[in-house]
Scaffold this active site. Structure first.
Site: not given
Ligand code: FPP
Length: 237
Positions: A8, A10, A13, A25, A119, A173, A192
């Site tokens: 969580d 992206n 960020w 992302h 893995l 998380r 955990e």
């Molecule tokens: C949550 O952050 C993240 C996601 C919904 C998407 C996860 C995707 C990636 C980590 C990138 C691509 C993955 C692969 C496997 C190539 P959010 O967008 O909800 O962030 P926020 O809470 O800050 O808005």
């Protein structure tokens, strides 16, 4: 050891940097590469990453499209490296709402890496734990006597899990929130939980190793009592 991660942060960020969420992302995808490489060096045999929840379909279409393109690109570019490094790849979740091209790429990545033993890397895409539990309960009906083992086999089947349902040992998380967001609810019964404030694109091997140390320091009792304290030499017997 099975580690599951809710990646969580992206969007935040990116917003902090004045960038579009999709760039967050992309940075998140780079973090995925780093963390998968780190997992192969750490005592982790299964890593499940929450890439797209069934509720994420409600995001703007351009964000959903960008995520799907990132998954495709990731799968296509990482497959050779997975084979070299003994990584078995598996996507869990629903497949019927994914685009046919992505489904084909997933199936190819799974078959090409099927022999990997170092893995198991699982990506949860169009995943909802509650939906999987409901589907597994329906599949169990009429399939003989109910038991946890029989239910778990149905759960693995409806989720496209390549291996038997593995209990989660450590659930991490990132991004500072403290919730499970419909991720691996059955599998995390005795997990955990470690919550990290870093946004996912900033999560690195040091943070991963720190979470594992926190896990090692916990006493897992699985509903039992604490292990007997060690006696010291002067104790009466
Ligand atoms: C949550 O952050 C993240 C996601 C919904 C998407 C996860 C995707 C990636 C980590 C990138 C691509 C993955 C692969 C496997 C190539 P959010 O967008 O909800 O962030 P926020 O809470 O800050 O808005």
């Amino acid at each position: 050891m099975h580690v599951a991660i809710i990646m969580d942060g992206n969007g935040r960020w990116a917003e902090r940097r004045g960038l579009k969420r999709t760039l967050g992302h992309q940075a998140g995808a780079r973090a995925v590469r780093r963390i998968v490489e780190a997992a192969a060096r750490l005592p982790v045999d299964t890593l499940t990453l929450y890439a797209f929840s069934s509720d994420n379909w409600s995001r703007p279409a351009d964000e959903v499209g960008a995520l799907m393109r990132l998954f495709k690109r990731y799968l296509q570019s990482e497959v050779a490296r997975c084979v070299e490094n003994g990584v078995r790849f598996n996507v869990i979740g629903r497949r019927d709402r994914l685009n046919a091209d992505l489904t084909r790429i997933i199936e190819r990545a799974e078959s090409v890496t099927a022999e990997g033993r170092r893995l198991t890397l699982r990506l949860a895409v169009d995943y909802s734990s509650r939906d999987a539990i409901v589907a597994a309960a329906a599949a169990l009906q009429g399939a003989g006597p109910s038991s946890r083992a029989a239910f778990e086999s149905c759960l693995a089947g409806v989720s496209h899990a390549a291996t038997a349902t593995a209990p989660v040992d450590l659930l991490i998380r990132t991004g500072g929130e403290r919730r499970l967001s419909d991720f691996l609810l059955w599998e995390s019964a005795y997990a955990e939980l470690v919550f990290v404030d870093d946004y996912w694109p900033d999560f690195d091997e040091a943070g991963f190793a720190a979470a594992l140390r926190e896990f090692e320091a916990r006493e897992r009792r699985f509903g039992g009592v604490p292990a007997a304290p060690r006696r010291s030499a002067g104790d009466a017997v």
